[in-house]
Design an enzyme around this catalytic site. Structure first.
Site, PDB file in Angstrom:
ATOM      1  N   LYS A  88      -1.376  12.572   1.882  1.00 25.23           N
ATOM      2  CA  LYS A  88      -0.305  12.133   2.779  1.00 25.23           C
ATOM      3  C   LYS A  88      -0.746  10.913   3.609  1.00 25.23           C
ATOM      4  CE  LYS A  88       2.464  15.860   2.058  1.00 25.23           C
ATOM      5  NZ  LYS A  88       1.755  16.510   0.947  1.00 25.23           N
TER       6      LYS A  88
HETATM    7  C1  LIG Z   1       2.130  17.036  -0.323  1.00 27.77           C
HETATM    8  C2  LIG Z   1       1.083  17.443  -1.272  1.00 27.77           C
HETATM    9  C3  LIG Z   1       1.340  17.585  -2.662  1.00 27.77           C
HETATM   10  C4  LIG Z   1       2.718  17.403  -3.248  1.00 27.77           C
HETATM   11  O1  LIG Z   1       3.153  16.068  -3.240  1.00 27.77           O
HETATM   12  P1  LIG Z   1       4.708  15.718  -3.444  1.00 27.77           P
HETATM   13  O2  LIG Z   1       4.803  14.262  -3.231  1.00 27.77           O
HETATM   14  O3  LIG Z   1       5.428  16.513  -2.386  1.00 27.77           O
HETATM   15  O4  LIG Z   1       5.085  16.146  -4.805  1.00 27.77           O
HETATM   16  C5  LIG Z   1       0.285  17.920  -3.497  1.00 27.77           C
HETATM   17  N1  LIG Z   1      -0.951  18.154  -3.014  1.00 27.77           N
HETATM   18  C6  LIG Z   1      -1.231  18.036  -1.693  1.00 27.77           C
HETATM   19  C7  LIG Z   1      -2.617  18.326  -1.229  1.00 27.77           C
HETATM   20  C8  LIG Z   1      -0.240  17.683  -0.779  1.00 27.77           C
HETATM   21  O5  LIG Z   1      -0.547  17.584   0.539  1.00 27.77           O
END
Ligand SMILES: *Cc1c(COP(=O)(O)O)cnc(C)c1O
Length: 496
Positions: free
Chosen positions: A112
């Site tokens: 993120k």
């Molecule tokens: C948010 C997240 C995901 C999923 O990503 P999306 O863009 O929502 O599909 C996968 N792994 C981790 C560690 C995340 O924080």
């Protein structure tokens, strides 16, 4: 060429990129999408000569066309700097015939950070461009990862405040510690007595509260969203796919133009959608491999063409993928519907009403770029263990789901195209799950003791993100009831 954004649900007027970032969601409830996806204007060999920041500029300038070069470079330089623990920003690790694209070298050690470290700058720049004088208040409900990444991104950014609500008893001890030790005079973190859904629906209510909006306007505030449906989060995610490909070219691992596969552990469909956009802008990607955990709504969708959220919500060891309504999928539906907003709107209405919809055979044919599968919690644990035994490389549970699905894909298809696997979190964020997958003896240790164990077995230094919070003072010790969220917002904003 100017790129404007329109809603996936209506034919309302198109808006500039900066307006789309400020608004987050279109007023008809749809998501903003670019009217047309531009093509890259640099060759793959040229990309191979660029560092992360240059790549970011060359990709983002094509989509955020109302930002000047100076503005965009400013945002990029502020975002991708020393808060990442490696100059490469998003390095590739070659492990057992696949490349792991490590997207967890930012301040909160989860992917993120890739978008949330730049969003605050894009948003404040967008506010200036649109003559907005109000302070922007970011309101977020979190089940763990997003909240901390948003806090870290917005902390002390002039012209913004950020408020995060998390379920008091619904996040891991490390996740909670990460949030309640957050510094920054413009931050506030509140634990609510309720679950994540309570936090999420409470935040949605606040966004829609007209009385609150008027109260805020009088005091010079307005809300905005750092949620993953904001195009200000999607666009920066296209960058690292281009960068990864270019690194492979630079190192002579592939020839410019050669197709690769990309595997992505998926929840809200944001990360994999960015890879799909990269492909449509000219990056040679063959298959987009969509990996789910036991909440395998997307696997079922790719297989049958029916999306159905009417099922039990399963709490798994890869919590950031525990999602039954994958919001960003709407952008793909809109595209395979031939950009027919009415068609998309009726499918989304069916989803809101009956919790399900089915696409036409014609639409389904356009899903050939994707392959979907899932891995159970047992398969995820087995993957962590076996890769560690073979190579010493330690995966976090989300990335392990992706690796397990990639193995299923190879077995099923025999396709040995070179593959990049998006690695979305550091194993240090999920030490309990990771170490339990390797040995039962870790079951009784506390979470911080486990980080030391992980350092011993992996040889990877404990990230600063963990050491820093271990003895950091708790700066946020506020809790509220489910129906006390509005009051909490007003108290935060009253304070000068
Ligand atoms: C948010 C997240 C995901 C999923 O990503 P999306 O863009 O929502 O599909 C996968 N792994 C981790 C560690 C995340 O924080």
């Amino acid at each position: 060429m100017e790129v404007l954004y329109r809603s996936t649900r209506g034919n309302e007027e198109s808006v500039s990129a900066s307006k789309a970032i400020l608004e987050g969601l279109a007023s008809d409830g749809g998501l903003f999408v670019p009217q047309a996806l531009p093509s890259f204007d640099k060759t793959l060999d040229e990309f191979a000569q660029m560092d992360y920041r240059q790549t970011a500029y060359e990709v983002m300038k094509l989509l955020l066309t109302d930002f000047t070069e100076e503005e965009l470079r400013y945002c990029i330089d502020k975002a991708y700097d020393g808060k990442f623990d490696t100059e490469a920003i998003a390095p590739l690790a070659e492990v057992k015939n696949a490349w792991y694209l490590e997207l967890f070298h930012g301040p909160t050690i989860a992917f993120k950070d890739m978008a949330l470290s730049i969003l605050p700058y894009l948003m404040t720049t967008a506010a200036k461009k649109n003559q907005i004088k109000n302070e922007i208040v970011i309101l977020t409900a979190t089940s763990g990862d997003t909240g901390k990444a948003a806090l870290a991104g917005f902390a002390d950014v002039p012209g913004t405040r950020i408020m995060v609500f998390y379920p008091k008893d619904g996040v891991s001890p490390i996740q909670e510690k990460q949030m309640v030790t957050q510094t920054g005079a413009n931050t506030r973190v509140i634990g609510i007595h309720g679950n994540f859904d309570d936090a999420q629906s409470g935040v949605k209510k606040l966004f829609a509260d007209k009385e609150l909006a008027a109260w805020m306007e009088e005091r010079g505030y307005q809300f905005s969203s750092a949620n993953s449906i904001n195009i200000g989060r999607l666009v920066p995610q296209i960058v690292y796919y281009v960068y990864a490909y270019a690194q492979l070219v630079k190192e002579g691992r592939i020839k410019a133009g050669e197709e690769i596969n990309v595997t992505v552990p998926t929840g809200n469909f944001g990360n994999i959608l960015a890879a799909y956009y990269a492909k449509n802008m000219g990056l040679p990607i063959k298959k987009l491999i969509c990996a789910s955990n036991d909440n395998k709504v997307l696997y079922d969708f790719f297989r049958t063409g029916a999306y159905d959220r009417n099922r039990d919500f399963i709490l798994t060891t890869s919590p950031s993928m525990d999602i039954l309504i994958s919001s960003n999928l709407e952008r793909l539906i809109y595209r395979i519907a031939g950009e027919d907003a009415a068609c998309n709107a009726s499918l989304m209405a069916a989803l809101a009403g009956d919790g399900k919809y089915e696409i036409t055979a014609e639409m389904k044919e356009k899903l050939g770029d994707f392959y979907g599968n899932y891995a159970t919690q047992e398969e995820c644990a087995a993957q962590i263990r076996s890769l560690y035994e073979d190579t010493d490389y330690v995966l976090d549970p989300h990335t392990a789901v992706a690796a397990a699905v990639y193995n299923k894909y190879k077995e099923e298809t025999g396709d040995t195209t070179k593959t990049v696997i998006a690695s979305t979190a550091s194993p240090y964020k999920f030490t309990r799950t990771v170490l339990s997958a390797m040995d039962e003896k870790y079951a009784d240790m506390d979470d911080f003791a486990l980080t030391e164990e992980l350092e011993k077995i992996s040889g990877v230094k404990i990230p600063d993100a963990i050491t820093k919070i271990r003895n950091a003072p708790v700066l946020h010790n506020i809790q509220c009831e489910k129906d006390g969220m509005k009051q909490a917002v007003m108290e935060f904003l009253e304070k000068q």
